[in-house]
Scaffold this active site. Structure first.
Site, PDB file in Angstrom:
ATOM      1  N   ARG A 232       0.815  -1.211   0.000  1.00 34.16           N
ATOM      2  CA  ARG A 232       0.000   0.000   0.000  1.00 34.16           C
ATOM      3  C   ARG A 232       0.847   1.259   0.000  1.00 34.16           C
ATOM      4  O   ARG A 232       0.438   2.273  -0.566  1.00 34.16           O
ATOM      5  CB  ARG A 232      -0.940  -0.004   1.205  1.00 34.16           C
ATOM      6  CG  ARG A 232      -2.035  -1.026   1.020  1.00 34.16           C
ATOM      7  CD  ARG A 232      -3.081  -0.929   2.087  1.00 34.16           C
ATOM      8  NE  ARG A 232      -4.237  -1.722   1.688  1.00 34.16           N
ATOM      9  CZ  ARG A 232      -5.137  -2.217   2.523  1.00 34.16           C
ATOM     10  NH1 ARG A 232      -5.024  -1.991   3.823  1.00 34.16           N
ATOM     11  NH2 ARG A 232      -6.147  -2.917   2.073  1.00 34.16           N
TER      12      ARG A 232
ATOM     13  N   LYS B 147     -20.574 -15.141   3.623  1.00 31.19           N
ATOM     14  CA  LYS B 147     -21.970 -14.877   3.973  1.00 31.19           C
ATOM     15  C   LYS B 147     -22.777 -14.223   2.871  1.00 31.19           C
ATOM     16  O   LYS B 147     -22.297 -13.312   2.204  1.00 31.19           O
ATOM     17  CB  LYS B 147     -22.007 -13.920   5.166  1.00 31.19           C
ATOM     18  CG  LYS B 147     -21.730 -14.561   6.488  1.00 31.19           C
ATOM     19  CD  LYS B 147     -21.932 -13.493   7.529  1.00 31.19           C
ATOM     20  CE  LYS B 147     -21.761 -14.020   8.936  1.00 31.19           C
ATOM     21  NZ  LYS B 147     -21.746 -12.885   9.860  1.00 31.19           N
TER      22      LYS B 147
ATOM     23  N   GLY C 174     -10.950  -8.365  -0.657  1.00 29.34           N
ATOM     24  CA  GLY C 174      -9.634  -8.598  -0.061  1.00 29.34           C
ATOM     25  C   GLY C 174      -9.201 -10.043  -0.123  1.00 29.34           C
ATOM     26  O   GLY C 174      -8.089 -10.352  -0.565  1.00 29.34           O
TER      27      GLY C 174
ATOM     28  N   GLY D   6     -13.800  -3.543   0.412  1.00 31.65           N
ATOM     29  CA  GLY D   6     -15.122  -2.967   0.678  1.00 31.65           C
ATOM     30  C   GLY D   6     -15.479  -1.865  -0.305  1.00 31.65           C
ATOM     31  O   GLY D   6     -16.622  -1.777  -0.775  1.00 31.65           O
TER      32      GLY D   6
END
Ligand code: ADP
Ligand code: MG
Length: 402
Positions: free
Chosen positions: A35, A212, A360, A383
């Site tokens: 990053r 999920k 991710g 996200g």
């Protein structure tokens, strides 16, 4: 929309850059500096233009609702100082400084002491309680430090915080330059190709997996509208299976999502696994087998089975556009990587198609399995990339600049 490469008259100007330096680290040892490296093009561009850079980023979590000693402990754990050291190593010839303050005189004088082409990294933005609330006072104080703002933290662009939203909102209203950095520009351009997909780039196929259904409801909704087919794998497939009256043994599924799953299935666009690789135990799988249809008692699904892998690969082979989020199985364990490998391979073999990974764990799966380079784009923001799809290309931290 202003881009960092088009910003003008920056010599001697104080430019606040919101970067994503939320790197994995423990006790000051950074285990992956990807990053930091990803932010270098924007930083170098601004240094080259003679600006005085103030870099801001969050690092980890600081929960201000906890007891004071817990908050102190979290701050200590998420100290930004080691990141400045690493950044200095990555920018030879550039003066990189660190200020251990997030407000007040110490911060102000550190900014005032900056010379042209120098870089100052501020302490973790989340040391401030007001950061995640986009507190107006905090936003005002931070905005007063800059003559311009650059957003280069794609992984935080879905959050309207003081450092991602409050600052640019104020500076823009004051007529100052606010721009997108190189990293965010690339994300916006690439993700737009899976958000707005013209007829000639169909078939558009989405591959969804992971844990999920409930985490992904909005993205499923959105993809069902945009895509021709949505391929389902991972644990989320068991919720669909139960919704269709099948048995899943001890596989994880979500009872409160059954109705939703049935409704989605009835769109006719969803493909579900026809076989599964199952195991007797998640932690210690000593009995592993493949079953078609129902999963027997005492077993749980760990990956899609070989027939499903073949079926999905055939479907993916038709695509001109692919969006993939969520591994097909428990790829962290070597026995259950085959399903995820199969979809990676099918994407890699496409010619002239545009393939995107958002998420991710999916990105780390592609990296671990050796397929990362084969995709057209691997988003750096898990996200944020999903929210971009859900919100039809809109994110607060980007819209405020546009
Ligand atoms: P992403 O980060 O790409 O959005 P998710 O966080 O939704 O992906 O899901 C990733 C996780 O899902 C992985 O840790 C993987 O082990 C898990 N997973 C996939 N299939 C299964 C399964 N059959 N049973 C349990 N966990 C699974
Ligand atoms: Mg994940």
């Amino acid at each position: 929309m202003l881009l960092v490469k088009d910003m003008k008259d920056l010599k001697g100007k104080r430019v606040i850059v919101r970067v994503d330096f939320n790197v994995p680290q423990k006790g000051g040892v950074i285990s992956d500096d990807n990053r930091i490296v990803a932010a270098l093009p924007t930083i170098k561009e601004l240094v080259g233009k003679g600006a005085r850079l103030i870099l801001m980023s969050h690092l980890g979590k600081v929960k201000h609702k906890e007891a004071p000693e817990v908050v102190e402990e979290q701050k200590k754990k998420n100290n930004m100082a080691p990141v400045a050291v690493r950044l200095g190593e990555l920018l030879p010839g550039v003066n990189v400084k660190f200020v251990n303050a997030t407000r007040g005189e110490e911060l102000k004088s550190a900014v005032n002491e900056l010379k042209d082409g120098e870089v100052l990294l501020m302490q973790n933005t989340r040391y401030e309680k007001g950061e995640e609330k986009c507190d107006p006072e905090l936003s005002k104080e931070w905005a007063s430090l800059g003559d311009a703002f650059v957003m280069d933290a794609f992984g935080s662009a879905h959050r309207a915080h003081a450092s991602t939203y409050g600052i640019p909102e104020i500076l823009k209203a004051e007529g100052k330059q606010v721009a997108l950095g190189y990293l965010v520009e690339k994300e916006v351009v690439s993700l737009d190709r899976v958000v707005n997909v013209p007829e000639e780039n169909h078939p558009y196929i989405a591959i969804l997996g992971g844990f999920k259904v409930s985490d992904k409801i909005k993205v499923i909704d959105s993809l069902l509208k945009k895509c021709d087919k949505v391929i389902i794998g991972g644990a989320m497939a068991y919720t669909f299976a139960v919704a269709l009256g099948r048995k899943v043994g001890s596989s994880p599924y979500e009872p409160d999502q059954l109705e939703y799953a049935k409704k989605m299935y009835d769109t006719g666009k969803i493909l579900l696994p026809v076989d599964s690789k199952i195991a007797n135990d998640f932690e210690n799988p000593t009995d592993i087998r493949v079953v078609e249809g129902d999963i027997p008692e005492g077993y749980q699904g760990m990956d899609i089975g070989p027939k499903t892998a073949e079926l999905y690969a055939k479907e993916i082979a038709k695509a001109k556009t692919v969006f993939w989020n969520g591994p097909m199985g428990v790829f962290e364990k070597d026995e259950f990587t085959a399903g995820t490998v199969a979809v990676c391979k099918a994407c890699a073999e496409l010619k002239g198609a545009f393939t995107v990974i958002g998420g991710g764990d999916s990105a780390s799966a592609a990296k671990k399995l050796g397929y990362k380079e084969k995709f057209s784009h691997v988003s750096t923001g898990g996200g944020a990339s999903l929210e971009m799809i859900e919100n039809d290309g809109h994110l607060p931290g980007i819209d405020v600049i546009k």
